[in-house]
Enzyme design. Structure first.
Site, PDB file in Angstrom:
ATOM      1  N   GLY A 145      85.644 -11.567  -1.929  1.00 59.58           N
ATOM      2  CA  GLY A 145      84.556 -10.473  -1.382  1.00 59.58           C
ATOM      3  C   GLY A 145      83.349 -10.528  -2.264  1.00 59.58           C
ATOM      4  O   GLY A 145      83.255 -11.550  -3.165  1.00 59.58           O
TER       5      GLY A 145
ATOM      6  N   ASP B 170      93.844 -16.828 -14.294  1.00 61.97           N
ATOM      7  CA  ASP B 170      92.668 -17.334 -14.042  1.00 61.97           C
ATOM      8  C   ASP B 170      91.591 -16.868 -15.135  1.00 61.97           C
ATOM      9  O   ASP B 170      90.459 -16.350 -14.792  1.00 61.97           O
ATOM     10  CB  ASP B 170      92.408 -16.678 -12.645  1.00 61.97           C
ATOM     11  CG  ASP B 170      91.003 -17.387 -11.864  1.00 61.97           C
ATOM     12  OD1 ASP B 170      90.785 -18.699 -12.425  1.00 61.97           O
ATOM     13  OD2 ASP B 170      90.518 -16.928 -11.003  1.00 61.97           O
TER      14      ASP B 170
END
Ligand SMILES: *[C@@H]1O[C@H](CO)[C@@H](O)[C@H](O)[C@H]1NC(C)=O
Ligand SMILES: *[C@@H]1O[C@H](CO)[C@@H](O)[C@H](O)[C@H]1NC(C)=O
Ligand SMILES: *[C@@H]1O[C@H](CO)[C@@H](O)[C@H](O)[C@H]1NC(C)=O
Ligand SMILES: *[C@@H]1O[C@H](CO)[C@@H](O)[C@H](O)[C@H]1NC(C)=O
Ligand SMILES: *[C@@H]1O[C@H](CO)[C@@H](O)[C@H](O)[C@H]1NC(C)=O
Length: 948
Positions: free
Chosen positions: A603, A720
């Site tokens: 998003g 990450d």
């Protein structure tokens, strides 16, 4: 004859004497009248005959009245007389009535001090510009004084009523409208027991109505239209002025509710309260006053319904729930306003609670689901007052959080009838017993209510209430009574199997809360979460987490990818951080393109500003990607973020799940991502980061990661870490963000299937190959970030020549060569300074160490912290430690490396299974992206190896 005539004359004179003596005006008064006359510009208006030297007459002078031979009155009203008053005017010491109103007198008023006979003094409607400070001294007979409409502030900027006026205890009428008064209303006015009428309108008065006014007999009170900010504070005191008939308080800054006790003012015929800041409901005690004929309430902050009355009534410009008289509010609004009333309408709330739908607009602290109020979330707001029983009418309530306020009184017994209620936190207040008996499914937190703490609470199991915590020495601050009570509590995700899901199939589009009954109660006491409906309160330590079970309506048949393969219910564990979508819409200008901060896989991130100016970052999932996977990310991130709180980790402020919307709200990091400052600083016209700043960033990230890896007894893996996920504040201090992939590592006893995730270029080789992830994979990524900080090169750039394409492999290779290292350093850094270069070498070494090939060769994050702290602190020259680098084949591009290790691992190398002291989980790598796929059966065998 002569003597006789003389005698006759004498007798005549004698007999006339008394008459003559009576009619000859006091020469002093006569002289003063002459002085007065000569100070006028237009004395002819007076028609005082110069031939008649006897003002008291007969015939007396026009406008002059005497008692005996003393002047007692001068009446000149509305004559257009112009001039000044001589200072000796007040030698007319028998004056009792002066009618000078509506003329053109100007200049300084003479002091009226000592006019003990003065009863009436009408000086209003003139141009007097100065009043002496002893003007009122000794006016003991004064009944009525008016100085209205005189610019008495002209020369001095304003005047205050001298305390001398307190001598005038007979005073009935005092009118001082628009005459330049400044400052507070003097207390003594409330003590003038004969005062009927006090008119102080159109001055520059400030402050509150003095409390001395309570019990005063004043009937007419005009305090309206003060020219500056005006009078302030609540008006409760007037309800103790039982004779009031006419009250003008409009055009001020009065606050607070209109008190119910105004019902005591039964004589009131007119009350104008318009143009103030009154809040709350209009009390029926006011509108039903028996004599009331005229009521103005316009332009306040009044709420609730508009009463229907028969007399003159104006009410526009308020926050009423309806626009028509006599229309009631919605039931939930009525209940909430009743609740607000119990809290005396705190300013933080009543400004946002407006309209007739608590689920629309910005109702701070009110959380709705499917158009129903489900939670009241108002901890630590210093709320004063009682908990209104009207809350008992909010039938959808699940959660009431009012901890850390100053609530008094009792917990309303009718709350026990709320069928959906699961959680009530009223800890750290001042509530009193008795505590009503809530049904079993309700968790009640009561700690730190001194009156209740003393008495045993009737129905609460001490193991589920933190009452025992109240004596904890750490409980210094209000609101944290239930903090950290459950450190050992196993906070775990509630998994609802498919079969059970049917039973709980309350298929909400949004979400619903679920508590797993008594045994799970304690897990509600999860530490370190803050209730933030309004991010200003993010420091709140006193709130507790909730578990949310999210029915995944759109994908009901798609199995969850993790935790449970046979459930159609998504489970989120999170603090109560729900923010309404509408608030976020407003904050981001309806998700305007202009507010976009960045875009990611799941998003777009928008910049937002809340109405109080707080900046936020809002991550919004694209509706099209609200897949199971995206939902997982969303939920994982919420669950994660509610657990972690560290100054080097970006914190979550809240989230929204309404309809299709999935929104996460974070603290706003004004300087954006580290990657921008490292790789794109020219493009954004930024200054390159100095070495000192880079060191600080390296240390900040190390600290954040260290915390993550050692969070209590749990162990989290970021998965990450990269420079795009490191965000900078205005001070260029860094915080790690994006916890969407964070994994809670189980303690090695069992394995959880998960998927390979992360970003190529930062991915630890063993993770890419085996799917087995440990904290050491993060350490590898951290090493890559350090390399980026050193070189200003991105981790992976397909456009670079093959040799340098993978920063990790290239840098590791050249790092040991001082010259090559020097050449590799970001050109914007000055390596000529020896101290700086020494520091750079140390970091380069740390980077290599962190990005070592084998996980066990990599240090813990705490080691990185240890290395960096002295560098940051004093630029210490680093000592040349012996080479620890033991990597193999790192000159190969990563893909090749990965392949090589994959082969090596398949052929039975077990080095990476030695994970003592490191928490780990095994991931089932999925075959997405360009990650090489595993040989079939590999993961399974690895899993069993790990599980032995
Ligand atoms: C009163 O004052 C005026 C000037 O202000 C002066 O001319 C006059 O003589 C005074 N009269 C008396 C009686 O003091
Ligand atoms: C006070 O003012 C009222 C209203 O103007 C008037 O009716 C009343 O006679 C006044 N009282 C005195 C003592 O002047
Ligand atoms: C005096 O007060 C009036 C209103 O009461 C105001 O308009 C005016 O500016 C003031 N003058 C001075 C000199 O303060
Ligand atoms: C009101 O009074 C304040 C201070 O007492 C002064 O600063 C301000 O100018 C005044 N305002 C007016 C309109 O006279
Ligand atoms: C006004 O209302 C309150 C409650 O709403 C009540 O307690 C009070 O007695 C009423 N009357 C007066 C005169 O205050």
């Amino acid at each position: 004859m002569q003597p006789l005539r003389l005698l006759l004359c004498f007798c005549l004179v004698l007999s006339l004497l008394p008459i003559l003596a009576k009619s000859i005006t006091d020469p002093g008064d006569y002289a003063i009248l002459l002085a007065f006359q000569s100070s006028l510009d237009n004395p002819e208006i007076l028609k005082w005959p110069s031939a008649n030297k006897d003002p008291c007459g007969p015939p007396k002078w026009p406008h002059v009245f005497c008692e005996g031979n003393r002047v007692s009155q001068i009446q000149l009203q509305n004559l257009g007389v112009s001039g000044t008053l001589p200072a000796n005017f007040t030698q007319l010491s028998m004056l009792s009535n002066l009618g000078f109103q509506n003329n053109k007198f100007r200049g300084t008023l003479p002091s009226f001090r000592g006019l003990t006979n003065l009863k009436y003094a009408f000086l209003n409607g003139n141009q007097f510009d100065t009043i002496p400070s002893d003007f009122f001294g000794g006016l003991t007979s004064l009944l009525d004084m008016s100085l209205d409409e005189n610019p008495l502030n002209e020369t001095t900027g304003g005047w205050t009523l001298p305390a001398d006026l307190a001598d005038s205890s007979a005073l009935v009428n005092l009118t001082l409208v628009n005459c330049g008064l400044v400052g507070p209303i003097p207390d003594f006015l409330g003590e003038l027991s004969n005062l009927d009428m006090l008119q102080l309108s159109y001055n520059n008065l400030t402050g509150m109505i003095p409390s001395s006014f309570a019990g005063s007999n004043i009937k007419v009170l005009w305090l309206n239209n003060q020219v500056a900010s005006g009078l302030t504070g609540p008006i409760d005191v007037i309800t103790q002025m039982p004779f009031l008939t006419d009250v003008w308080l409009h055009g001020n800054s009065f606050t607070g509710p209109i008190p119910d006790s105004i019902g005591a003012l039964t004589a009131l015929t007119r009350i104008w309260l318009n143009n103030n800041q009154f809040v709350g409901l209009i009390p029926s005690n006011l509108t039903s006053l028996p004599s009331l004929q005229d009521l103005k309430l316009d332009n306040n902050l009044l709420m609730g319904p508009i009463p229907s009355v028969k007399y003159n009534f104006t009410f526009s410009g308020n926050s009423f729930c309806a626009s028509d008289q006599g229309v009631p509010c919605r039931d939930d609004v009525t209940a909430l306003l009743g609740f607000l009333h119990g809290l005396n309408y705190p300013a933080q709330l009543d400004s946002s609670w407006s309209g007739n739908d608590p689920c629309v607009g910005d109702w701070r602290g009110i959380i709705c689901s499917s158009g129903k109020v489900v939670a009241i979330n108002l901890p630590n707001l210093r709320l004063n007052g009682t908990i209104s029983p009207s809350l008992g009418n909010l039938v959808g309530l699940i959660d009431i959080k009012l901890g850390g306020n100053n609530l008094t009184g009792q917990i309303p017994a009718n709350l026990t009838n709320l069928k959906s209620l699961k959680f009530v936190n009223v800890s750290s207040n001042n509530l009193a017993p008795p505590v009503p008996s809530f049904p079993n499914g309700v968790t009640l937190l009561l700690a730190n209510n001194p009156l209740i703490d003393k008495t045993a609470s009737p129905n609460t199991d001490p193991s589920t209430t933190p009452g025992t915590q109240s004596s904890s020495p750490s409980n210094g601050k209000a609101g944290n009574g239930n903090q950290r009570t459950s450190k050992k509590t196993n906070v775990s995700v509630i998994i609802i199997p498919m079969v059970a899901a049917g039973l709980i199939a309350i298929s909400l589009v949004g979400f619903l809360f679920y508590y797993k009954g008594k045994r799970r109660k304690a897990s509600a006491l999860m530490p370190e979460t803050s209730v933030v409906v309004h991010p200003r309160d993010s420091s709140d330590p006193g709130s507790n987490s909730l578990k949310f079970v999210v029915a995944n309506g759109s994908n009901a048949n798609t199995p969850l990818s993790e935790s449970s393969g046979n459930s159609n219910v998504h489970v989120i564990e999170a603090g109560n951080f729900i923010i309404s979508v509408q608030v976020l819409r407003n904050a981001t200008k309806n998700f305007s393109e202009k507010n976009v901060l960045g875009r990611g896989g799941f998003g777009t991130v928008y910049k937002g500003e809340l109405h109080d100016g707080t900046m936020i970052a809002v991550k919004r999932m694209e509706a099209s990607v609200v897949t199971n996977k995206a939902l997982d990310e969303f939920q994982a991130e919420i669950a994660m973020l509610t657990k972690v709180r560290h100054r080097n980790l970006v914190s979550i402020l809240g989230f929204s799940m309404e309809g299709p919307e999935r929104l996460l709200v974070y603290e706003y990091m004004p300087q954006g991502a580290l990657s921008k400052h490292l790789f794109h600083w020219k493009q954004f016209e930024l200054n390159p980061l100095s070495w000192k700043r880079r060191l600080n960033i390296a240390l900040d990230v190390a600290r954040g990661m260290e915390y993550l890896h050692n969070l209590g007894q749990q162990c989290f893996i970021h998965r990450d870490l990269k420079s795009a996920n490191i965000l900078l504040g205005d001070d260029f201090r860094a915080k790690v963000s994006d916890f969407g992939l964070v994994k809670l590592a189980p303690d090695g006893k069992y394995s959880v299937a998960t998927r390979l995730a992360g970003t190529f270029g930062y991915l630890a080789p063993e993770y890419a190959v085996t799917g087995k992830i440990t904290t050491k994979a993060d350490v590898f990524s951290y090493g890559v970030v350090l390399m980026e900080l050193l070189t200003g090169m991105t981790a992976l750039d397909e456009s670079r020549v093959e040799e340098t394409r993978y920063l990790a492999s290239w840098f590791t290779q050249i790092r040991t060569d001082k010259q090559k290292l020097k050449e590799s350093i970001d050109l914007s850094l000055d390596t000529s300074d020896e101290e700086t270069f020494a520091s750079i070498c140390t970091v380069a070494e740390l980077a290599g160490h962190c990005a070592a090939r084998e996980p066990y060769q990599r240090p813990d994050m705490s080691h990185a912290v240890t290395v960096l702290v002295p560098l940051v602190e004093k630029w210490k020259p680093a000592k040349d430690e012996s080479e620890e680098y033991m990597g193999i084949d790192l000159h190969l591009p990563l893909l090749q490396m990965v392949k090589g290790w994959q082969d090596a691992d398949v052929s039975g190398t077990t080095a990476s299974t030695d994970m003592s002291g490191t928490c780990s989980i095994v991931s089932l790598a999925d075959s997405k992206g360009s990650i090489p796929s595993r040989p079939a059966g590999f993961a399974e065998s690895f899993t069993s190896a790990d599980g032995r």
